[in-house]
Motif scaffolding. Sequence first.
Motif, PDB file in Angstrom:
ATOM      1  N   GLY A 370      -1.919  37.257  46.297  1.00  0.00           N
ATOM      2  CA  GLY A 370      -0.769  38.095  45.576  1.00  0.00           C
ATOM      3  C   GLY A 370      -1.115  38.183  43.683  1.00  0.00           C
ATOM      4  O   GLY A 370      -0.420  37.723  43.722  1.00  0.00           O
ATOM      5  N   ARG A 397       2.062  38.089  42.530  1.00  0.00           N
ATOM      6  CA  ARG A 397       3.443  38.533  43.490  1.00  0.00           C
ATOM      7  C   ARG A 397       3.549  37.189  44.494  1.00  0.00           C
ATOM      8  O   ARG A 397       2.444  36.060  44.620  1.00  0.00           O
ATOM      9  CB  ARG A 397       2.969  39.381  44.626  1.00  0.00           C
ATOM     10  CG  ARG A 397       4.621  39.561  45.460  1.00  0.00           C
ATOM     11  CD  ARG A 397       4.271  40.574  46.340  1.00  0.00           C
ATOM     12  NE  ARG A 397       5.177  40.520  47.339  1.00  0.00           N
ATOM     13  CZ  ARG A 397       5.151  40.027  48.317  1.00  0.00           C
ATOM     14  NH1 ARG A 397       5.059  38.887  48.809  1.00  0.00           N
ATOM     15  NH2 ARG A 397       6.787  40.095  48.982  1.00  0.00           N
ATOM     16  N   GLY A 398       4.475  36.287  44.650  1.00  0.00           N
ATOM     17  CA  GLY A 398       4.828  35.488  45.830  1.00  0.00           C
ATOM     18  C   GLY A 398       6.558  35.737  46.193  1.00  0.00           C
ATOM     19  O   GLY A 398       7.060  36.344  46.050  1.00  0.00           O
ATOM     20  N   SER A 399       6.603  35.013  47.478  1.00  0.00           N
ATOM     21  CA  SER A 399       7.650  34.871  48.029  1.00  0.00           C
ATOM     22  C   SER A 399       9.091  35.028  46.841  1.00  0.00           C
ATOM     23  O   SER A 399      10.096  35.091  47.467  1.00  0.00           O
ATOM     24  CB  SER A 399       7.660  33.846  49.015  1.00  0.00           C
ATOM     25  OG  SER A 399       7.069  32.270  49.072  1.00  0.00           O
ATOM     26  N   GLU A 403       6.849  30.406  43.026  1.00  0.00           N
ATOM     27  CA  GLU A 403       5.499  30.649  43.450  1.00  0.00           C
ATOM     28  C   GLU A 403       4.324  32.415  42.580  1.00  0.00           C
ATOM     29  O   GLU A 403       3.183  31.458  42.591  1.00  0.00           O
ATOM     30  CB  GLU A 403       5.469  31.255  44.940  1.00  0.00           C
ATOM     31  CG  GLU A 403       4.232  31.700  45.513  1.00  0.00           C
ATOM     32  CD  GLU A 403       4.511  31.520  46.944  1.00  0.00           C
ATOM     33  OE1 GLU A 403       3.827  30.940  47.373  1.00  0.00           O
ATOM     34  OE2 GLU A 403       4.720  32.657  47.525  1.00  0.00           O
ATOM     35  N   ALA A 404       5.575  33.314  42.513  1.00  0.00           N
ATOM     36  CA  ALA A 404       5.040  33.864  41.279  1.00  0.00           C
ATOM     37  C   ALA A 404       4.459  33.770  40.299  1.00  0.00           C
ATOM     38  O   ALA A 404       2.908  33.801  40.025  1.00  0.00           O
ATOM     39  CB  ALA A 404       5.916  34.787  41.160  1.00  0.00           C
ATOM     40  N   ARG A 407       1.615  30.804  40.356  1.00  0.00           N
ATOM     41  CA  ARG A 407      -0.143  32.182  40.936  1.00  0.00           C
ATOM     42  C   ARG A 407      -0.274  32.256  39.291  1.00  0.00           C
ATOM     43  O   ARG A 407      -2.110  32.250  38.962  1.00  0.00           O
ATOM     44  CB  ARG A 407       0.094  33.168  42.123  1.00  0.00           C
ATOM     45  CG  ARG A 407       0.378  32.335  43.436  1.00  0.00           C
ATOM     46  CD  ARG A 407       0.857  32.875  44.468  1.00  0.00           C
ATOM     47  NE  ARG A 407       0.368  33.177  45.466  1.00  0.00           N
ATOM     48  CZ  ARG A 407       1.205  33.322  47.008  1.00  0.00           C
ATOM     49  NH1 ARG A 407       1.580  34.694  46.852  1.00  0.00           N
ATOM     50  NH2 ARG A 407       0.858  33.371  48.085  1.00  0.00           N
TER      51      ARG A 407
END
Length: 653
Positions: A370, A397-399, A403-404, A407
Amino acid sequence: MLGSVLIANRGEIACRIIKTARRLGLRTIAVYSEADARSFFVRLADEAHLIGPAPAQQSYLRIDTIIDVARRTGAECIHPGYGFLSERAEFAEACAANGIVFVGPPPAAIRAMGLKDAAKALVQKAGVPVVPGYHGMRQEPDFLRQKAYEIGYPVLIKAVAGGGGKGMKRVDRVAEFEAALASAQREATGAFGDPRVLVEKYILAPRHIEIQVFADSHGHIVHLFERDCSLQRRHQKVIEEAPAPGMTEEMRRAMGAAAVEAARAVGYVGAGTVEFIVDAREGLRPDRFYFMEMNTRLQVEHPVTEAITSLDLVELQLRVASGEALPFSQDDLRIDGHAVEARVYAEDPEREFLPSTGKLWALRLPSGEGIRVDTGVEAGGEVTPFYDPMIAKIIARGSDRGEALQRLARALGDTIVAGPKSNVGFLKRLCQEEEFARGVFDTGYIDQNLAKLGAVPQPPSPNAIRTGALHLLKRNMEKLRSSLPSDAARDPWNANDAFQLVGQRHFSLPVVTDGEAATLIVEWHDEQPLVQGSNATDPDRNQVIPADGAVLVLDQGRQTRVALYDPFDVDLEHLDEGGTVRAPMHGKLVAQFVSVGDRVAKGQRLAIMEAMKMEHALVAPVAGDIVEVSAVAGAQVEEGARLFTIQAEGEPA
């Protein structure tokens, strides 16, 4: 598809364009200034051509020189990137006059959106809401002050031409208006050659949300959803994300439709961004967004749109410039996941984000699931004072948004920038702030939380000083041992050995850290040195970078320079300079407020210096009389140059 492209830009965006162009089979042609001769983008291109000295006015802003290179190399098109000539209608016209395709909108569209007052009038006719304010031609200071009073404070003064936060000043009280107007006009003149401004109502609790639009030459216009760019300082974007937190489908449709109509009103072709200011006092509502401006080019933050749409915007630009139609309609587009981008800059958050320059002694950029990194620099390269000090863009990038952000925070923790000061630690703190994580923020969030984010002056890190000193001490001991025969007897009187007849073996170690002297106590334990107060006997060498006789220690992204004290390396010229004002970095003195003989108060403004597109006020460190002025407005000055000398009150003449 066109067969060759000249990139009229540099650094990260030049690398970004070259990579996509080469994937599509285009021959890539770079142009570079003398300062960029050894840059990464120059080596990455199929061929590269020198276009002039380091200052942009003599290289990257020379339309005639760039067109000449394009003609000589047979370039079929020119991609302007962003900044420099990307929004200059005369550049697009010069391309057309020489049979070269300009990868961007028609000159008329650039010109229509290039002046904020005319652009607002144009889109207002197309039914797009605009911020209340004065957008007329009159520019007399007294008249503009009266208009600001009628609009109601706070107001925003904005340059009619250009963008990027230059020539933009918030004014909260009538007493501040005159100085803010002069500063805005000065910045606007320097950046765009046009001092004109407009005055608008400042939206309280504002969110900066922009819509990416794309149009082809066959009449098709779509939007690629929104980006939230509200995390800013000095009107410069810091972190951008897509989609916008709290966005509803109703508001997305309304903003998207308004952006498409704004593009349609000027006959737009290619990639563009319509920027809106949103009154977010009661959340995001479809009746509370207002047109600010349209950027008729690719945006710095375009990767977050690419991440949630799986589109390559540079590829689309090149295909549209080749005459192809967009391969999708609005109904074909979907948002997938969430993306956040952080701009890593060579700047010092503890000194009001003053740009920082110098050699990159180490550069480690993150990778992993990601994570995407766009950069145009390498370890061993130089951050010069001539251009924007961006080192890299880190995109996660995340779901979903959580999450983004996680990361991105991890990626920033894995990032090492050593040499110039950087904002890496500041960015990581920002990503982890609870309010930002909950989506509770506006464009004033950073300015309101500087202390919490570590963006205020702080004392050197004791842990970093100890770590650096221990590293240097061990290095010196290893050098000494390696220079002696293997059977040589140990000298008991060696100061570094700390030999003594009784008590704990120890000695004093003088060091210099970021220009400040300090003394550490070194003790011996099991024949190993240990700096008193340290919790570890060995530093994390991944965070200690040798740099020209010293070491740079990185602690949570914060850099500390540590060197052993050398009594023969004393800068006698700069001793006892309490009344001396020096240039904090290379730049231009754009305004001077005092002369020899003037009496000044401590903290009084002496001059304004412009460096890397931003203005910095130089103030008196002490109260007293100006006894020397070494530079005048308009002069280029080197970092460290003495500009003013003040004889402090009570000192003998």
